[in-house]
Design a protein around this motif. Structure first.
Motif, PDB file in Angstrom:
ATOM      1  N   LEU A   6     -11.980  -4.069  -1.417  1.00 21.17           N
ATOM      2  CA  LEU A   6     -12.712  -3.052  -2.171  1.00 21.17           C
ATOM      3  C   LEU A   6     -11.799  -1.909  -2.584  1.00 21.17           C
ATOM      4  O   LEU A   6     -11.899  -1.392  -3.708  1.00 21.17           O
ATOM      5  CB  LEU A   6     -13.878  -2.517  -1.329  1.00 21.17           C
ATOM      6  CG  LEU A   6     -15.077  -3.461  -1.194  1.00 21.17           C
ATOM      7  CD1 LEU A   6     -16.020  -2.969  -0.107  1.00 21.17           C
ATOM      8  CD2 LEU A   6     -15.813  -3.580  -2.519  1.00 21.17           C
ATOM      9  N   LEU A   7     -10.907  -1.499  -1.685  1.00 24.48           N
ATOM     10  CA  LEU A   7      -9.945  -0.461  -2.055  1.00 24.48           C
ATOM     11  C   LEU A   7      -8.980  -0.970  -3.111  1.00 24.48           C
ATOM     12  O   LEU A   7      -8.573  -0.211  -4.016  1.00 24.48           O
ATOM     13  CB  LEU A   7      -9.192   0.015  -0.810  1.00 24.48           C
ATOM     14  CG  LEU A   7     -10.035   0.721   0.261  1.00 24.48           C
ATOM     15  CD1 LEU A   7      -9.147   1.173   1.413  1.00 24.48           C
ATOM     16  CD2 LEU A   7     -10.787   1.915  -0.324  1.00 24.48           C
ATOM     17  N   ASP A   8      -8.610  -2.251  -3.032  1.00 24.59           N
ATOM     18  CA  ASP A   8      -7.760  -2.847  -4.072  1.00 24.59           C
ATOM     19  C   ASP A   8      -8.484  -2.840  -5.408  1.00 24.59           C
ATOM     20  O   ASP A   8      -7.880  -2.571  -6.453  1.00 24.59           O
ATOM     21  CB  ASP A   8      -7.388  -4.285  -3.699  1.00 24.59           C
ATOM     22  CG  ASP A   8      -6.467  -4.371  -2.494  1.00 24.59           C
ATOM     23  OD1 ASP A   8      -5.840  -3.348  -2.148  1.00 24.59           O
ATOM     24  OD2 ASP A   8      -6.384  -5.462  -1.892  1.00 24.59           O
ATOM     25  N   TRP A   9      -9.788  -3.123  -5.378  1.00 32.14           N
ATOM     26  CA  TRP A   9     -10.585  -3.110  -6.608  1.00 32.14           C
ATOM     27  C   TRP A   9     -10.633  -1.707  -7.214  1.00 32.14           C
ATOM     28  O   TRP A   9     -10.523  -1.545  -8.434  1.00 32.14           O
ATOM     29  CB  TRP A   9     -12.008  -3.588  -6.295  1.00 32.14           C
ATOM     30  CG  TRP A   9     -12.957  -3.398  -7.437  1.00 32.14           C
ATOM     31  CD1 TRP A   9     -13.139  -4.218  -8.521  1.00 32.14           C
ATOM     32  CD2 TRP A   9     -13.861  -2.303  -7.623  1.00 32.14           C
ATOM     33  NE1 TRP A   9     -14.086  -3.698  -9.363  1.00 32.14           N
ATOM     34  CE2 TRP A   9     -14.554  -2.526  -8.830  1.00 32.14           C
ATOM     35  CE3 TRP A   9     -14.150  -1.155  -6.876  1.00 32.14           C
ATOM     36  CZ2 TRP A   9     -15.511  -1.638  -9.317  1.00 32.14           C
ATOM     37  CZ3 TRP A   9     -15.110  -0.274  -7.359  1.00 32.14           C
ATOM     38  CH2 TRP A   9     -15.771  -0.526  -8.563  1.00 32.14           C
ATOM     39  N   ALA A  10     -10.796  -0.691  -6.383  1.00 32.94           N
ATOM     40  CA  ALA A  10     -10.828   0.686  -6.879  1.00 32.94           C
ATOM     41  C   ALA A  10      -9.511   1.066  -7.545  1.00 32.94           C
ATOM     42  O   ALA A  10      -9.487   1.744  -8.575  1.00 32.94           O
ATOM     43  CB  ALA A  10     -11.143   1.652  -5.737  1.00 32.94           C
ATOM     44  N   GLU A  11      -8.426   0.589  -6.959  1.00 32.98           N
ATOM     45  CA  GLU A  11      -7.117   0.872  -7.554  1.00 32.98           C
ATOM     46  C   GLU A  11      -6.960   0.145  -8.883  1.00 32.98           C
ATOM     47  O   GLU A  11      -6.508   0.728  -9.875  1.00 32.98           O
ATOM     48  CB  GLU A  11      -6.001   0.461  -6.601  1.00 32.98           C
ATOM     49  CG  GLU A  11      -4.605   0.760  -7.154  1.00 32.98           C
ATOM     50  CD  GLU A  11      -3.499   0.424  -6.189  1.00 32.98           C
ATOM     51  OE1 GLU A  11      -2.394   0.989  -6.330  1.00 32.98           O
ATOM     52  OE2 GLU A  11      -3.732  -0.407  -5.278  1.00 32.98           O
TER      53      GLU A  11
END
Length: 237
Positions: A120-125
């Motif tokens: 999810l953090l990768d997606w936000a980035e």
């Protein structure tokens, strides 16, 4: 003395297209918000959801059975008049996003958090150019302002109906990233709700389920799923 309740006074419920949206009419009279503003919905789908609630009213009007109407009222009477303040309040969750706080122990819980939350953090980035930092434990971790800025811009770009939905998606999950992921269709709302509750699920697995806590969680889950549907119906207006 019994509490007074409004009774159904109309026979025909209908939707009418209007300038800037759609209205719901009762025997030809437009439904208005508690503040007497026109109940103007942003999409036909949203209007259909509100229409269905009014059409289903029996003898007495029960607002607790009209969640889409209540959300529309809040968006029009409250959010629209303090849009920047509401957007700032939502965006501030990015600075304390629960996805950034991982367990120091046990290792199995930490591994579960990493596997679920890192994507999810990768997606936000990838989506917003926002790389949030991760820490172990509960001590506050100051996020880079440059990472938070694009998330804040995304929140401020929302219309009042979307903000009303996003507020609940974020506050109920404790995560701005999860809220935006639900809004952006990153994963289905049920999955995202489950991902927001990894810590609670772990505790239940270790110590068993608490009936009162389960009932409270069910109410929060229903509200989260409702907010996701409100976002879907709010369109790009």
């Amino acid at each position: 003395m019994s509490e007074w309740k409004a009774k159904r006074f109309w026979r025909v419920t209908e939707i009418r297209a209007e300038a800037g949206g759609y209205g719901v009419y009762l025997d030809g009279r437009p439904v208005k918000t508690p503040a007497k503003a026109p109940l103007l919905l942003p999409t036909e789908g949203f209007a259909e959801a509100v229409h269905a609630e009014w059409d289903a009213v029996g003898e007495l009007i029960d607002p607790t059975r009209m969640p889409f109407t209540r959300t529309a009222n809040a968006a029009i009477d409250k959010v629209a008049h303090q849009k920047d303040e509401v957007a700032d309040m939502i965006a501030d969750y990015g600075g304390t996003d629960q996805l950034c706080y991982r367990a120091e122990a046990p290792e199995a819980l930490r591994a579960r958090q990493d596997a679920a939350w890192d994507p999810l953090l990768d997606w936000a980035e990838a989506t917003y150019g926002a790389r949030l930092a991760v820490t172990s434990g509960v001590m506050h971790l100051a996020q880079d302002a440059a990472a938070l800025a694009p998330l804040r811009r995304a929140v401020h770009a929302c219309n009042p109906f979307q903000l009303a939905a996003l507020h609940d998606l974020v506050s109920l999950s404790g995560s701005l990233v999860i809220g935006l992921a639900a809004a952006g269709g990153r994963q289905d709302p049920e999955t995202l709700w489950a991902l927001s509750r990894i810590d609670e699920t772990w505790q239940e697995e270790q110590w068993g389920e608490d009936e009162e806590a389960q009932a409270h969680a069910a109410l929060k889950r229903a509200a989260f799923l409702h907010a996701a549907e409100v976002w879907r119906l709010s369109g790009d207006h």
